[in-house]
Scaffold this motif. Structure first.
Motif, PDB file in Angstrom:
ATOM      1  N   GLY A   1      49.710  34.541  27.869  1.00  0.00           N
ATOM      2  CA  GLY A   1      48.719  35.297  27.110  1.00  0.00           C
ATOM      3  C   GLY A   1      47.556  34.479  26.597  1.00  0.00           C
ATOM      4  O   GLY A   1      46.566  35.044  26.117  1.00  0.00           O
ATOM      5  N   ALA A   2      47.623  33.161  26.681  1.00  0.00           N
ATOM      6  CA  ALA A   2      46.526  32.318  26.211  1.00  0.00           C
ATOM      7  C   ALA A   2      45.334  32.438  27.156  1.00  0.00           C
ATOM      8  O   ALA A   2      45.512  32.571  28.375  1.00  0.00           O
ATOM      9  CB  ALA A   2      46.980  30.866  26.119  1.00  0.00           C
ATOM     10  N   PRO A   3      44.112  32.398  26.642  1.00  0.00           N
ATOM     11  CA  PRO A   3      42.930  32.510  27.504  1.00  0.00           C
ATOM     12  C   PRO A   3      42.744  31.268  28.369  1.00  0.00           C
ATOM     13  O   PRO A   3      43.100  30.152  27.982  1.00  0.00           O
ATOM     14  CB  PRO A   3      41.771  32.658  26.515  1.00  0.00           C
ATOM     15  N   ILE A   4      42.196  31.460  29.558  1.00  0.00           N
ATOM     16  CA  ILE A   4      41.825  30.347  30.437  1.00  0.00           C
ATOM     17  C   ILE A   4      40.439  29.872  30.018  1.00  0.00           C
ATOM     18  O   ILE A   4      39.496  30.675  29.966  1.00  0.00           O
ATOM     19  CB  ILE A   4      41.843  30.779  31.904  1.00  0.00           C
ATOM     20  N   THR A   5      40.315  28.591  29.717  1.00  0.00           N
ATOM     21  CA  THR A   5      39.081  28.091  29.125  1.00  0.00           C
ATOM     22  C   THR A   5      38.488  26.944  29.926  1.00  0.00           C
ATOM     23  O   THR A   5      39.086  26.428  30.875  1.00  0.00           O
ATOM     24  CB  THR A   5      39.328  27.597  27.678  1.00  0.00           C
ATOM     25  N   SER A   6      37.319  26.520  29.494  1.00  0.00           N
ATOM     26  CA  SER A   6      36.639  25.388  30.124  1.00  0.00           C
ATOM     27  C   SER A   6      37.477  24.121  30.045  1.00  0.00           C
ATOM     28  O   SER A   6      37.423  23.268  30.941  1.00  0.00           O
ATOM     29  CB  SER A   6      35.291  25.148  29.433  1.00  0.00           C
ATOM     30  N   ARG A   7      38.260  23.979  28.998  1.00  0.00           N
ATOM     31  CA  ARG A   7      39.103  22.780  28.858  1.00  0.00           C
ATOM     32  C   ARG A   7      40.138  22.702  29.979  1.00  0.00           C
ATOM     33  O   ARG A   7      40.499  21.612  30.433  1.00  0.00           O
ATOM     34  CB  ARG A   7      39.788  22.781  27.497  1.00  0.00           C
ATOM     35  N   ASP A   8      40.614  23.868  30.424  1.00  0.00           N
ATOM     36  CA  ASP A   8      41.573  23.871  31.532  1.00  0.00           C
ATOM     37  C   ASP A   8      40.934  23.351  32.823  1.00  0.00           C
ATOM     38  O   ASP A   8      41.569  22.634  33.597  1.00  0.00           O
ATOM     39  CB  ASP A   8      42.114  25.293  31.746  1.00  0.00           C
ATOM     40  N   VAL A   9      39.680  23.725  33.037  1.00  0.00           N
ATOM     41  CA  VAL A   9      38.977  23.260  34.238  1.00  0.00           C
ATOM     42  C   VAL A   9      38.769  21.755  34.171  1.00  0.00           C
ATOM     43  O   VAL A   9      39.018  21.029  35.152  1.00  0.00           O
ATOM     44  CB  VAL A   9      37.629  23.992  34.390  1.00  0.00           C
ATOM     45  N   ARG A  10      38.317  21.262  33.017  1.00  0.00           N
ATOM     46  CA  ARG A  10      38.122  19.816  32.873  1.00  0.00           C
ATOM     47  C   ARG A  10      39.439  19.070  33.063  1.00  0.00           C
ATOM     48  O   ARG A  10      39.494  18.049  33.764  1.00  0.00           O
ATOM     49  CB  ARG A  10      37.536  19.486  31.496  1.00  0.00           C
TER      50      ARG A  10
END
Length: 605
Positions: free
Chosen positions: A127-136
Motif C-alpha cells: 500500500g505504500a506509494p511508489i516514489t522517486s526515492r525508489d527509482v534512485r
C-alpha cells in the motif's frame, strides 16, 4: 526536441509526453483505454501451468550472484510481472514505449537528461506509494551490486535527481552514445522498493519473496520444484491503458524440469499447459497423441519482432591464443556445413541467420554503401581489406554430405596461419596441436555439434566435448575456459544498451561478460557509439550495417538460428484475442482461462 524524439523536431523545446517514440509517432493517444489487441472484458480466473528449467536460487533482482526465477526482472523475451517498470511496450508498435509507473516523461534535446512524473496512484503491494526515492535506489543498486554486464550497459546513468516524491530527473552521460533506445532501456528496468530493502540486505541472495508492485505476487514455492504466483486483485495499474484487459489468470504455476524430454512428456500428459518447441523433430512428430486428434492440442507460430539477432550461435572465444588469428576463425566458420545443418537438424523450419541483426533492415548486404564507408574508412588499417571489396557470403552446399569446397578453403587458410597436418593432426612450428574444447550443457547441443566435430576432425583439429552442469558452466565461463560455447545475442529494435555489453572492448575481459567472443575492436567500439547515438533512421541503418560488417568479418560466431517468433503447443483451454498483435503475440498477458474448454478436456483426462 520533443519527447517524441523525432529528428525533424530538433528545434522544439522539450515537452511532457505520455511515452517515448523513436520515430516520432504514437499509435495510442494520452490516457488511451486499452491496447487494440486485448479484450478489455476478458474474464479473470483459472490457472496457467508452465515449465521452466531456470535453476533459480534467489529473489534479489539485478544481483551479480544468484539466479532469479521467471517473472522477477526483465528478460530477453518477457517483461517482469512481479515488479513494474517506468514504461510499457505495446505489442503492435516498434520503437514506442508508453508511460507505466510514470504519468508523463520529458527528454532533453541531446538525451543527457530525462524527467519523469510518477503516477500518484502507483503502489507497492503493502500500500505504500511508489516514489522517486525508489527509482534512485534501483539505479544505485544496479551501479553498486549488479554484474559487470548490467553495470556496463547502464554506465550512462550519472545520477537520479529527486525534485519531489513523484518527480525526478535521470542524468545521463554520452560515453557510449545516447538516443531513444537508451531511454527505452531505462524504462524496462524493474523498479525496486527502497523502504523494503533498507530493512533487508540487497547485496545478498534471499529465498524470502520481497515486496513487489506488479500484477502478481509470490504465493508459494519450493526451490527447484515449483513456484506459484497469484494475481493481485487490487493491483494499482489494473484500470490504466497499458494493463486493462491483461493479467487475466488468477494463478501462474511454474514447474521446474531439469530435462527437456521429461518436461515434454509432462506436457503430453497434461501436467503443463503450454510449451515452446524448439526441436523440429518433436514439432513435426512429438505431439501426435489422441488429444491432438480430438483438437485439444493447438500448434501455432507466435509473432515476435521486438528483438532481432541470434537466438542461438556457436561462439568462438578469441581470447584463446590459438583462436586469435582471424584466418583460424574463418576456417572454423567455413568448416560448418550450414545447409546440411538447416536441412537435417533444423529441417528448414527456422530462419537462416546471415547477420548479427537478422532480419532487421540494418543487416549488412552486398558491399558497403557510401554512408557505411564514411564510418568504416577511418578504421581501414585494422579491418580485413575484403570487408571493403567483397560481400561476405556463407559457404553454400547441397546440404548433403561434406562441403568439400569450403573444407578446402579452410585447409588453405589454416596452412597460411602456420598450421600443418602432421600424423593427421594440425600442428604448428612449435609442435603444438590445435585442440578445441566445446563446453556444452544439454544433449540437444551435443546433437548440433557432433557433425561439426566430425568436419573439424577431417581438417586435423582435435575437438573435445565437455558436457557440464550449471554451476560448473558458470565457473568455466567466468574464467573463459572454453574454445566454443553456445550463446544468444538478441538486439532490441531499435538497439539499446545491450549492444554495449555485447561488443564494447572494455567488457571483453570482465568475468561473466556478455561480450562472449572477447572481441576488442576499435571499429566495433566506434560503430556501437554511432549506433547508440543515431538520431535518424538513416543514421541508425548506416551505423547498424557498418557494425554488422565489422562483426561478420571478425568471424567470432557461427550463427545457427535467428530470433523469431516461437513455435508453440498448448492445451486448448484458453481464450485469446481474435488476432495476434503485429510485433509480439501477447501471451500470456492478453489470454484468459476458458472454463468450458478446460472442463471438456478434464472430463477425458
Amino acid at each position: 526536441m520533443a519527447t517524441a524524439l523525432h529528428p525533424a523536431s530538433a528545434a522544439a523545446e522539450p515537452s511532457w509526453k505520455h511515452g517515448v517514440s523513436y520515430f516520432g509517432e504514437f499509435k495510442y493517444p494520452p490516457d488511451f483505454e486499452h491496447y487494440d489487441y486485448v479484450n478489455p472484458n476478458a474474464p479473470k480466473g483459472g490457472t496457467l501451468v508452465l515449465a521452466t528449467d531456470d535453476n533459480w536460487n534467489s529473489f534479489t533482482p539485478y544481483l551479480a550472484k544468484g539466479n532469479v526465477p521467471p517473472g522477477v526482472q526483465h528478460l530477453f523475451s518477457s517483461q517482469p510481472f512481479f515488479y513494474d517498470g517506468l514504461f510499457s511496450a505495446s505489442d503492435d508498435e516498434i520503437g514506442s514505449f508508453y508511460c507505466n509507473l510514470c504519468k508523463e516523461v520529458m527528454v532533453s534535446d541531446d538525451f543527457t537528461w530525462v524527467r519523469f512524473r510518477l503516477r500518484q496512484e502507483a503502489r507497492w503491494h503493502d500500500g505504500a506509494p511508489i516514489t522517486s526515492r525508489d527509482v534512485r535506489f534501483t539505479f544505485e543498486h544496479l551501479a553498486n551490486n549488479s554484474g559487470f554486464n548490467l553495470q556496463a550497459a547502464f554506465g550512462m546513468v550519472d545520477s537520479v535527481e529527486i525534485h519531489t516524491d513523484h518527480e525526478f530527473t535521470i542524468h545521463l552521460n554520452d560515453k557510449n552514445g545516447l538516443n531513444a533506445g537508451v531511454i527505452f532501456s531505462l524504462g524496462k528496468i524493474a523498479i525496486l522498493p527502497e523502504h523494503y530493502w533498507l530493512e533487508h540486505d540487497n547485496t545478498k541472495t534471499t529465498l524470502t519473496p520481497p515486496l513487489g508492485s506488479g500484477p502478481y505476487r509470490v504465493k508459494e514455492f519450493k526451490q527447484s520444484r515449483y513456484l506459484i504466483y497469484e494475481r493481485v486483485p487490487n493491483y494499482w495499474g489494473r484500470n490504466i491503458g497499458p494493463h486493462r484487459g491483461r493479467h487475466n489468470f488468477d494463478i501462474f504455476r511454474y514447474e521446474f524440469y531439469r530435462d527437456s524430454t521429461v518436461a515434454r512428456e509432462a506436457f503430453r500428459k497434461g501436467l503443463i499447459d503450454y510449451t515452446m518447441e524448439g526441436d523440429p523433430r518433436y514439432w513435426y512428430e512429438g505431439y501426435d497423441i489422441p488429444a491432438s486428434d480430438k483438437g485439444w492440442l493447438i500448434k501455432r507460430k507466435h509473432t515476435y519482432q521486438f528483438y532481432v539477432g541470434l537466438l542461438e550461435g556457436l561462439v568462438i572465444n578469441q581470447r584463446r591464443k590459438h583462436l586469435q588469428d582471424i584466418k583460424v576463425r574463418e576456417a572454423l566458420v567455413l568448416a560448418f556445413n550450414y545447409d546440411w545443418y538447416h536441412r537435417v537438424i533444423n529441417q528448414n523450419i527456422f530462419i537462416k541467420p546471415y547477420s548479427y541483426f537478422s532480419p532487421a533492415n540494418f543487416s549488412a548486404e552486398g558491399l558497403p554503401n557510401e554512408a557505411e564507408l564514411a564510418l568504416l574508412e577511418p578504421f581501414r588499417d585494422g579491418l580485413p581489406e575484403r570487408l571493403f571489396t567483397e560481400p561476405l557470403q556463407r559457404p553454400i552446399s547441397s546440404g548433403r554430405g561434406h562441403n568439400r569446397s569450403a573444407l578446402l578453403k579452410a585447409r588453405n587458410l589454416l596452412r597460411e596461419a602456420g598450421w600443418a597436418i602432421r600424423d593427421g593432426v594440425l600442428t604448428n612450428a612449435d609442435g603444438e596441436e590445435l585442440t578445441l574444447s566445446f563446453v556444452i550443457q544439454t544433449a540437444g547441443q551435443k546433437r548440433i555439434i557432433l557433425p561439426y566435430v566430425d568436419e573439424l576432425s577431417r581438417l586435423g583439429f582435435v575437438p573435445q566435448i565437455r558436457m557440464v552442469e550449471s554451476a560448473q558452466f558458470v565457473n568455466l565461463m567466468r574464467n573463459f575456459e572454453f574454445d566454443f560455447r553456445f550463446g544468444q545475442l538478441g538486439v532490441a529494435q531499435p538497439p539499446g544498451v545491450e549492444i554495449v555489453s555485447y561488443w564494447d572492448s572494455k567488457n571483453a575481459q570482465l568475468p561473466n561478460t556478455r561480450n562472449l567472443t572477447g572481441i576488442e575492436s576499435a571499429a566495433a567500439d566506434e560503430m556501437v557509439i554511432r549506433l547508440m547515438g543515431a538520431r535518424s533512421k538513416k543514421e541508425l541503418i548506416a551505423s547498424g550495417k557498418a557494425l554488422d560488417r565489422v562483426l561478420l568479418w571478425n568471424f567470432g560466431i557461427i550463427p545457427l538460428r535467428a530470433v523469431e517468433g516461437p513455435s508453440v503447443v498448448y492445451w486448448d483451454k484458453f481464450g485469446r484475442p481474435p488476432f495476434d498483435a503485429e510485433i509480439r503475440t501477447s501471451f500470456p498477458a492478453a489470454w484468459w482461462y476458458d472454463e468450458k474448454k478446460a472442463a471438456r478436456i478434464e472430463l477425458i483426462n
